[in-house]
Write an enzyme that holds these catalytic residues in place. Structure first.
Site, PDB file in Angstrom:
ATOM      1  N   ARG A  97      -6.705  51.337  -6.434  1.00 25.89           N
ATOM      2  CA  ARG A  97      -7.295  50.683  -5.273  1.00 25.89           C
ATOM      3  C   ARG A  97      -8.511  51.486  -4.801  1.00 25.89           C
ATOM      4  O   ARG A  97      -8.526  52.733  -4.881  1.00 25.89           O
ATOM      5  CB  ARG A  97      -6.227  50.665  -4.172  1.00 25.89           C
ATOM      6  CG  ARG A  97      -6.619  49.982  -2.873  1.00 25.89           C
ATOM      7  CD  ARG A  97      -6.577  48.514  -2.987  1.00 25.89           C
ATOM      8  NE  ARG A  97      -6.594  47.832  -1.703  1.00 25.89           N
ATOM      9  CZ  ARG A  97      -7.020  46.579  -1.574  1.00 25.89           C
ATOM     10  NH1 ARG A  97      -7.445  45.886  -2.619  1.00 25.89           N
ATOM     11  NH2 ARG A  97      -6.989  45.985  -0.405  1.00 25.89           N
ATOM     12  N   THR A 385      -9.812  37.247  -5.970  1.00 25.80           N
ATOM     13  CA  THR A 385      -9.298  38.348  -6.767  1.00 25.80           C
ATOM     14  C   THR A 385      -9.003  37.726  -8.117  1.00 25.80           C
ATOM     15  O   THR A 385      -9.260  36.543  -8.321  1.00 25.80           O
ATOM     16  CB  THR A 385      -8.055  38.894  -6.018  1.00 25.80           C
ATOM     17  OG1 THR A 385      -8.511  39.434  -4.774  1.00 25.80           O
ATOM     18  CG2 THR A 385      -7.245  39.894  -6.750  1.00 25.80           C
ATOM     19  N   THR A 403      -9.670  43.296  -8.167  1.00 25.82           N
ATOM     20  CA  THR A 403     -10.468  42.604  -7.163  1.00 25.82           C
ATOM     21  C   THR A 403     -11.744  43.355  -6.805  1.00 25.82           C
ATOM     22  O   THR A 403     -11.804  44.581  -6.935  1.00 25.82           O
ATOM     23  CB  THR A 403      -9.622  42.406  -5.872  1.00 25.82           C
ATOM     24  OG1 THR A 403     -10.314  41.561  -4.973  1.00 25.82           O
ATOM     25  CG2 THR A 403      -9.303  43.725  -5.190  1.00 25.82           C
ATOM     26  N   GLU A 424     -14.393  45.957  -0.305  1.00 31.64           N
ATOM     27  CA  GLU A 424     -12.983  46.175   0.030  1.00 31.64           C
ATOM     28  C   GLU A 424     -12.782  46.784   1.410  1.00 31.64           C
ATOM     29  O   GLU A 424     -11.668  46.757   1.947  1.00 31.64           O
ATOM     30  CB  GLU A 424     -12.330  47.055  -1.045  1.00 31.64           C
ATOM     31  CG  GLU A 424     -10.909  46.651  -1.388  1.00 31.64           C
ATOM     32  CD  GLU A 424     -10.848  45.289  -2.044  1.00 31.64           C
ATOM     33  OE1 GLU A 424     -10.110  44.422  -1.529  1.00 31.64           O
ATOM     34  OE2 GLU A 424     -11.528  45.072  -3.062  1.00 31.64           O
ATOM     35  N   SER A 457      -2.752  42.596  -0.650  1.00 30.52           N
ATOM     36  CA  SER A 457      -1.645  41.659  -0.877  1.00 30.52           C
ATOM     37  C   SER A 457      -1.370  41.474  -2.365  1.00 30.52           C
ATOM     38  O   SER A 457      -0.551  40.639  -2.753  1.00 30.52           O
ATOM     39  CB  SER A 457      -1.984  40.287  -0.283  1.00 30.52           C
ATOM     40  OG  SER A 457      -2.071  40.362   1.107  1.00 30.52           O
ATOM     41  N   GLY A 477      -5.566  35.312  -4.258  1.00 32.65           N
ATOM     42  CA  GLY A 477      -5.320  34.413  -3.119  1.00 32.65           C
ATOM     43  C   GLY A 477      -5.073  35.103  -1.796  1.00 32.65           C
ATOM     44  O   GLY A 477      -4.508  34.487  -0.891  1.00 32.65           O
TER      45      GLY A 477
HETATM   46  N1  GLY Z   1      -8.691  41.971  -1.596  1.00 30.30           N
HETATM   47  C1  GLY Z   1      -7.527  41.231  -1.803  1.00 30.30           C
HETATM   48  C2  GLY Z   1      -6.294  42.047  -1.822  1.00 30.30           C
HETATM   49  O1  GLY Z   1      -6.361  43.228  -2.085  1.00 30.30           O
HETATM   50  O2  GLY Z   1      -5.226  41.542  -1.566  1.00 30.30           O
END
Ligand code: GLY
Length: 582
Positions: A97, A385, A403, A424, A457, A477
């Site tokens: 991430r 994403t 994403t 992000e 998510s 989504g």
């Molecule tokens: N940017 C969408 C997620 O990380 O859920």
């Protein structure tokens, strides 16, 4: 293809309505399979498996290929999560991430009056988090792959250099008005205003060169000349990311969250994703109801499932964030006793108003945390994403969701390097207490902080039966990711669908606030009427100002037939993805 093209949507809806029950067989493959949003990316994964690679090699090949052929969401300038389950049962969850740069501050997206500056966290240089995708894919390849990085990146480099023919939908996407605001993005993706036409070959020489450099010297992105080039481009554009931020980036291997559902093991994404926890908490609650008997998408089964989603999302808002910065009480949230206590608050025939929800007081950890923190706030989470699933000939499996947040991320292309950067930073809560576009609510645990990972998510998930992988699941989504994965999983486990039927079946979604039950266009008006009498505010599609998106997400999933061992690939019929196998 994206659902923003309204004229196409009308045509598609007409077509889909009549073909919804036709062609519901997944792709059958005997050895290995990849399912993704783009056929060329799926083929890249299969190509490396046929060259002797395993599921991780294929996942890395597919990930890099998506950065070329699916620029709106595939990426090297973003982040993601890879869940791997090897055939021997060992699991690995790789967190790559994005992180907030060291100069990020809690108030960076607020004006002098303390109000959120609209769009500031979504477009442009300040919205960019330190990207993790290259580190994550290199880490996965070096730890768990069988081939070399050069081998698995070869298909992506070829696609970038030789180009590929753009589809109608891809061409429409490239008209994105915010891409035009950044000279390098306008030059590369919009040919300086001479927009690409369907069927034209899209070549990306700068990206090809960048990928070649990464393949030759992967560390360069974070510690070498490329890191310095990225940092210089960020500084020039007014961004916060420095060479030091890139040097500090680290991939984290985390324990995935694990639960059980009707005898199946569910393995999924831990914090900083809320995905696995909310999924398992929801499943624990619905496990107390005989959904199969209530009937697939009957008002009753939708009612109980929605009440489960409502409660799990209520907890998401309060507790979820980066586990390296706050203690996230995952164990309590996915405890079956907690689900039992939640079930006692669910009326058999009436919807609970979201504002009236009260958390069952059975765990002091949850009570104390909630008492010590201010009310959570709504936050926007972009639905753009991408997810892909892989199973190889040995039965190793990878579920990967990646994403750059919004479609084309921040819209910033790094000067000279040919790749888009994420936005992000928008996944943090810019201001605790304020509602946002997607209506998602998030608490203190997800406030902006230097070095912190924003809440996600993303829900790459693997379901195991006995000691064998049964399902590899995931979707884009935003908040809908979690309910999409739940819908697909329940489709197979509760309603006896094959994986393609489960992926294609109409979805419904509730996320606590706003207090709305969203249903895709294909739901029966009779069912909706019955839900309304139960107290639900039902909306067909997702409503965003005047526009309505009639369906959502893009589940790209695999099942393994327990008897024959066949790999069954299901690409979501809502989009133009493809399962490719051999
Ligand atoms: N940017 C969408 C997620 O990380 O859920």
């Amino acid at each position: 293809m994206r659902f923003r093209h309204k004229s196409l949507i009308v045509l598609l809806l007409a077509a889909l309505a009549t073909t919804a029950l036709a062609n519901v067989e997944p792709l059958h493959a005997q050895h290995g399979i990849v399912v993704s949003i783009h056929e060329l990316a799926s083929k890249a994964g299969v190509e490396v498996m046929q060259a002797g690679g395993n599921a991780v090699d294929a996942a890395v090949a597919t990930g890099f290929a998506l950065a070329v052929v699916h620029s709106p969401a595939g990426n090297i300038g973003g982040g993601g999560f890879m869940l791997v389950r090897m055939a021997d049962g060992k699991t690995h969850f790789i967190d790559y991430r994005e992180k907030a740069p060291a100069a990020a501050t809690r108030e960076m997206f607020l004006d002098a009056q303390g109000n959120v500056i609209e769009g500031a966290s979504e477009i442009g240089y300040k919205s960019i988090g330190v990207p993790g995708s290259v580190a994550g894919m290199v880490y996965a390849e070096q730890r768990y792959g069988k081939l070399t990085l050069k081998q698995v990146m070869a298909p992506a480099i070829r696609l970038a250099r030789e180009g590929y023919a753009l589809s109608w939908g891809e061409v429409q996407d490239l008209h994105d008005k915010h891409l035009s605001e950044f000279a390098e993005s306008r030059r590369i993706f919009q040919r300086g205003g001479n927009y690409y036409r369907p069927g034209e070959i899209f070549r990306q020489p700068e990206l090809a060169r960048t990928l070649e450099r990464i393949a030759a010297k992967p560390d360069d992105f974070y510690h070498g000349a490329m890191a310095r080039e990225i940092a210089a481009a960020m500084k020039k554009g007014g961004g916060l990311i420095t060479a030091e931020d890139l040097a500090q980036y680290e991939v984290k291997e985390r324990e995935p969250v694990r639960g059980t559902y009707r005898g199946f093991e569910v393995i999924s994404a831990p914090p900083p994703s809320s995905g696995g926890t909310v999924l398992i908490e929801s499943l624990n609650i619905v496990e107390g109801y005989d959904l199969a008997k209530l009937g697939d998408r009957s008002a009753e089964s939708i009612h109980f499932t929605t009440e489960a989603f409502r409660r799990a999302f209520f907890d998401r808002a309060e507790f979820m964030g980066d586990p390296d910065f706050a203690k996230i009480p995952v164990a309590q949230l996915i405890d079956k006793k907690y689900a039992e206590a939640w079930r006692e608050t669910i009326h058999s025939e009436n919807a609970t108003a979201s504002k009236d929800l009260k958390r069952p007081a059975i765990f002091s950890e949850l009570e104390e945390y909630a008492a010590a923190h201010p009310q959570p706030v709504e936050n926007h989470e972009a639905p753009h994403t991408t997810h892909y699933s892989v199973v190889d000939a040995e039965g190793n499996a990878a579920a990967v969701t990646t994403t750059i947040n919004d479609w084309f991320g921040s819209r910033v292309t790094v000067d000279g390097l040919g790749f888009l950067m994420n936005d992000e930073m928008d996944d943090f809560s810019s201001k605790p207490g304020v509602p946002n576009l997607d209506g998602l609510i998030q608490g203190e645990a997800n406030a902006i902080g230097p070095g912190k990972r924003p809440l996600s998510s993303m829900t790459p998930t693997i379901v195991v039966h006995g000691d064998k992988t049964l399902l590899v699941l995931g979707s884009p989504g935003s908040s809908k990711i979690i309910t999409t994965v739940a819908n697909v999983l329940m489709g197979v486990v509760d309603y006896g669908m094959n994986i393609q039927e489960a992926v294609d079946a109409p979805r419904f979604h509730n996320q606590w606030l706003p207090d709305v039950l969203n249903v895709e266009q294909w739901f029966s008006p009779d069912t909706v009427k019955r839900l309304q009498t139960m107290g639900y505010k039902v909306e067909f599609g997702l409503h965003d100002d005047e526009s309505v998106v009639p369906y959502w997400s893009d589940a790209e999933c695999i099942a393994i037939d327990a008897k024959t061992g066949e790999r069954l690939g299901a690409s979501d019929y809502r989009n133009s993805g493809k399962a490719v196998g051999y």
